[in-house]
Design a protein around this motif. Sequence first.
Motif, mmCIF file in Angstrom:
data_model
loop_
_atom_site.group_PDB
_atom_site.id
_atom_site.type_symbol
_atom_site.label_atom_id
_atom_site.label_comp_id
_atom_site.label_asym_id
_atom_site.label_seq_id
_atom_site.Cartn_x
_atom_site.Cartn_y
_atom_site.Cartn_z
ATOM 1 N N HIS A 168 5.088 -12.785 41.226
ATOM 2 C CA HIS A 168 4.360 -14.052 41.327
ATOM 3 C C HIS A 168 5.262 -15.077 42.022
ATOM 4 N N SER A 170 5.958 -17.923 40.907
ATOM 5 C CA SER A 170 6.629 -18.789 39.928
ATOM 6 C C SER A 170 8.133 -18.810 40.184
ATOM 7 N N ARG A 194 2.667 -6.168 43.224
ATOM 8 C CA ARG A 194 2.604 -5.544 41.901
ATOM 9 C C ARG A 194 2.255 -4.078 42.063
ATOM 10 N N GLN A 208 -0.698 -15.703 46.513
ATOM 11 C CA GLN A 208 -0.894 -16.698 45.459
ATOM 12 C C GLN A 208 -0.587 -18.094 45.968
ATOM 13 N N GLU A 210 0.866 -21.178 43.686
ATOM 14 C CA GLU A 210 1.171 -21.710 42.367
ATOM 15 C C GLU A 210 1.568 -23.171 42.513
ATOM 16 N N PHE A 248 0.773 -17.290 28.507
ATOM 17 C CA PHE A 248 1.788 -16.910 29.492
ATOM 18 C C PHE A 248 3.141 -17.235 28.861
ATOM 19 N N PHE A 250 5.658 -18.491 30.125
ATOM 20 C CA PHE A 250 6.321 -19.681 30.680
ATOM 21 C C PHE A 250 5.563 -20.979 30.457
ATOM 22 N N THR A 251 4.394 -20.920 29.830
ATOM 23 C CA THR A 251 3.659 -22.165 29.552
ATOM 24 C C THR A 251 3.217 -22.196 28.091
ATOM 25 N N GLY A 282 -4.784 -19.404 36.209
ATOM 26 C CA GLY A 282 -4.089 -19.565 34.933
ATOM 27 C C GLY A 282 -3.229 -20.812 35.019
ATOM 28 N N CYS A 283 -3.007 -21.459 33.869
ATOM 29 C CA CYS A 283 -2.210 -22.691 33.908
ATOM 30 C C CYS A 283 -1.665 -23.026 32.521
ATOM 31 N N GLY A 284 -0.909 -24.095 32.446
ATOM 32 C CA GLY A 284 -0.417 -24.543 31.149
ATOM 33 C C GLY A 284 0.683 -25.574 31.308
ATOM 34 N N ALA A 305 2.014 -26.355 35.106
ATOM 35 C CA ALA A 305 2.062 -25.366 36.187
ATOM 36 C C ALA A 305 0.725 -24.651 36.228
ATOM 37 N N PHE A 306 0.394 -24.164 37.399
ATOM 38 C CA PHE A 306 -0.826 -23.354 37.519
ATOM 39 C C PHE A 306 -0.620 -22.325 38.616
ATOM 40 N N GLY A 307 -1.404 -21.269 38.583
ATOM 41 C CA GLY A 307 -1.265 -20.241 39.610
ATOM 42 C C GLY A 307 -2.591 -19.560 39.865
HETATM 43 N N1 PHE Z 1 2.429 -16.787 37.294
HETATM 44 C C1 PHE Z 1 1.126 -16.480 36.759
HETATM 45 C C2 PHE Z 1 0.622 -15.171 37.349
HETATM 46 O O1 PHE Z 1 1.117 -14.739 38.344
HETATM 47 C C3 PHE Z 1 0.124 -17.547 37.017
HETATM 48 C C4 PHE Z 1 0.450 -18.838 36.304
HETATM 49 C C5 PHE Z 1 1.246 -19.778 36.897
HETATM 50 C C6 PHE Z 1 -0.022 -19.085 35.046
HETATM 51 C C7 PHE Z 1 1.562 -20.955 36.250
HETATM 52 C C8 PHE Z 1 0.255 -20.226 34.372
HETATM 53 C C9 PHE Z 1 1.054 -21.173 34.968
HETATM 54 O O2 PHE Z 1 -0.272 -14.562 36.826
#
Ligand code: PHE
Length: 341
Positions: A168, A170, A194, A208, A210, A248, A250-251, A282-284, A305-307
């Motif tokens: 990702h 991130s 992946r 992606q 993010e 996730f 990280f969030t 996805g986010c948080g 953060a979001f992705g």
């Molecule tokens: N890094 C996550 C993914 O690849 C996406 C994500 C990013 C989710 C930031 C939450 C916050 O699936």
Amino acid sequence: MKEQIEELLEEIKDLKAETIQDVENIRIRLLGKKGSVTRLFADFREILPEQKKEFGKMLNHLKTEAAEKIEELRSSVEEHSGDDKGNLDLTRPGDEFELGTRHPISITREEIISIFTRFGYGVAEGPEIEDDWHVFGALNFPPEHPARDMQDTFFISQGEDPLLLRTHTSSVQIRAMEKMKLPIRIICPGRVFRNEAISARAHCIFHQVEGLYIDKNVTFADLKQALASFAKEMFGDDTRIRMRPSYFPFTEPSAEVDVSCNLCHGKGCNVCKGTGWLEILGCGMVDPNVLEASGIDPKEYSGFAFGMGIERIAMLKWQVNDLRHYFENDVRFLREFEKVI
Ligand code: PHE
């Protein structure tokens, strides 16, 4: 006849041509319908039977010599003139060439970037080959987390500090937090990898975008506001979002975001499988452990953060039903996007 043949052989030896047109004239003069060699072949019919063998041989020899000389002249003219000088017809209409189209993934990426740039986000990029720390460690993945498994991640080297292909973007956010001055407001577009079997819904390479926003007093409400505005810009003014609790590493808290289906406007259809909603990202709120790992004091700063997957957004926007279309580059598929540009 013998003399004529010999004369012609002599003449052929000394032939010269400067242009393709010269070569063509020589060809007509010798081998054309009324050419001198052709005429000799006609005369051959009148020759006495006992002389046929001898003259036949000589004539054939003459014809080969003529043909070879013409070829030789043609290739030397072509070689020397490069752009076939002399044959250049400036009045000839140009060849029409078809314009290509931009790839739907590029179109979508540019659109996402343009929306967030208008919101005040900068664009950050980073390496596709990464270390464990930037892809997992700094993002609060416990050492035994299944996402580090060989099943999901392409490792490039093994050992203490293995290199891998980022799963990702991130990782770019971690690099930004390590380097940039606060506050940070960035999006990170890029290719990710992946280890998944290729199907209509999954691919081992995808794209992606993010996003990361870190400042004093950033709240979940700010996150919701940013994503609701993004959804309206991307899918139309009447688009609504909903958030579902998720997880996730990280969030915390984490959420999954759906947009109202822009085909049936929430009534329920094939595309949204009757639910009226489509999952887009996805986010948080950035986990305090992640902030700390990058040297940011979680007591002073907070962030979200979001992705999102670009393929997924493009699929929803244009109802593409098979992810593999994006990678096969069939021009019939790519031309569908001619009008979008
Ligand atoms: N890094 C996550 C993914 O690849 C996406 C994500 C990013 C989710 C930031 C939450 C916050 O699936």
